[in-house]
Write a protein that holds these residues in place. Sequence first.
Motif, PDB file in Angstrom:
ATOM      1  N   ASN A 102       0.834  -1.209   0.000  1.00 38.65           N
ATOM      2  CA  ASN A 102       0.000   0.000   0.000  1.00 38.65           C
ATOM      3  C   ASN A 102       0.866   1.255   0.000  1.00 38.65           C
ATOM      4  N   GLU A 103       1.950   1.222   0.752  1.00 41.04           N
ATOM      5  CA  GLU A 103       2.873   2.357   0.790  1.00 41.04           C
ATOM      6  C   GLU A 103       3.520   2.580  -0.570  1.00 41.04           C
ATOM      7  N   LYS A 106       0.946   4.093  -2.940  1.00 42.92           N
ATOM      8  CA  LYS A 106       0.713   5.504  -2.588  1.00 42.92           C
ATOM      9  C   LYS A 106       1.868   6.370  -3.056  1.00 42.92           C
ATOM     10  N   ASN A 109       1.582   7.274  -6.526  1.00 45.42           N
ATOM     11  CA  ASN A 109       0.306   7.940  -6.859  1.00 45.42           C
ATOM     12  C   ASN A 109      -0.479   7.173  -7.921  1.00 45.42           C
ATOM     13  N   ASP A 125      -7.471   1.669   1.899  1.00 48.28           N
ATOM     14  CA  ASP A 125      -6.035   1.726   1.649  1.00 48.28           C
ATOM     15  C   ASP A 125      -5.532   0.619   0.734  1.00 48.28           C
ATOM     16  N   HIS A 128      -4.255   0.814  -3.119  1.00 47.69           N
ATOM     17  CA  HIS A 128      -2.914   1.219  -3.533  1.00 47.69           C
ATOM     18  C   HIS A 128      -2.022   0.006  -3.796  1.00 47.69           C
TER      19      HIS A 128
END
Length: 246
Positions: A102-103, A106, A109, A125, A128
Motif C-alpha cells: 500500500n505504501e 501511494k 500515486n 487503503d 494502492h
Amino acid sequence: MKNIRNILNSRFKSNGNFFMQLTKILGFKPKKIKFYSTAFTHRSMNIKDSKGNAINYERLEFLGDAMLGSVIASHLYIEVPSGDEGYLTKMRSKIVSREHLNELGKGLNLIDLVESKIPTGQFGDNIHGNLFEALVGAIFLDRGYKYCEKFIYKRVIIPYVDIETLEGKVISYKSLLIEWCQKEKKTFGYHVYEDTGNDDVRHFSVKLSINEKVIAKARATSKKKAEEKASKRAFFAFQNSMSKMM
C-alpha cells in the motif's frame, strides 16, 4: 471487440498525461498499452470482452503478486545463503506485506491513474497495493520477466530491502502474540465491543487478556485494527521474550 478497445484506449485520446505518467513510473515506454489500461481499470467500470469475461485489474493483481513473490524469493535466496525455508518465507512476507505494498502504491500515486465509477476517496487503503501488484502483472505481460524483475529491483528491493532492518520488522503484532502465547502455553483472549463514544465514525474497543489478566486496551475504527493496536501494546510489555520469535 472494437468497442471494448475504444473504451480502454479512450483515456489516451482524452488525456495524454496518462502515457507520460506511466512511462515515468515504469522507467521505459510500454509496448502493449492494453495491459496497463486494464491494470488501472476498476471493476465498477463493468467492462467485458466478447466472451463475457470481466476486464479489470483483479486478474493482473493475482499475476503481479506471483511475480513479486518470485523475484523477491530469488533475491533473498542469493543474499541470505544461511537462511532456512522458514526464515526466507518470513522475510519475503515482510517485504510483500499488504501494508508495504500500500505504501509503494501511494508513493507512486497510482490511484490517480484509475478509471472508476466510484470516487477514489471512497476506496480503502488496499487499493494502492492492489494497483501496484496489477502494474507488475502488466509489465510481465508486456515486456516479460527481465523487465518485471528490473522494475521490482528499482521500486522495491534497492530502496527498501535491508536484511538487518527487515529482521526486526513486525508484520502483525497479533500473529506474533498468538504464536508467542501458544509457545509459552499462555491463555489469551480478545474481548471486542462497540465503542459508545461520540466520534462521527463508529469505533470498537478491545481488551486483550493473557492468563486471564488484562494486559492492553485499544480502540480503532474496526475490530481488526483495535486488536492489532492492543497486540502491539502487549508486545512492548513482553518485548524481550517475544522479540526472539521475530
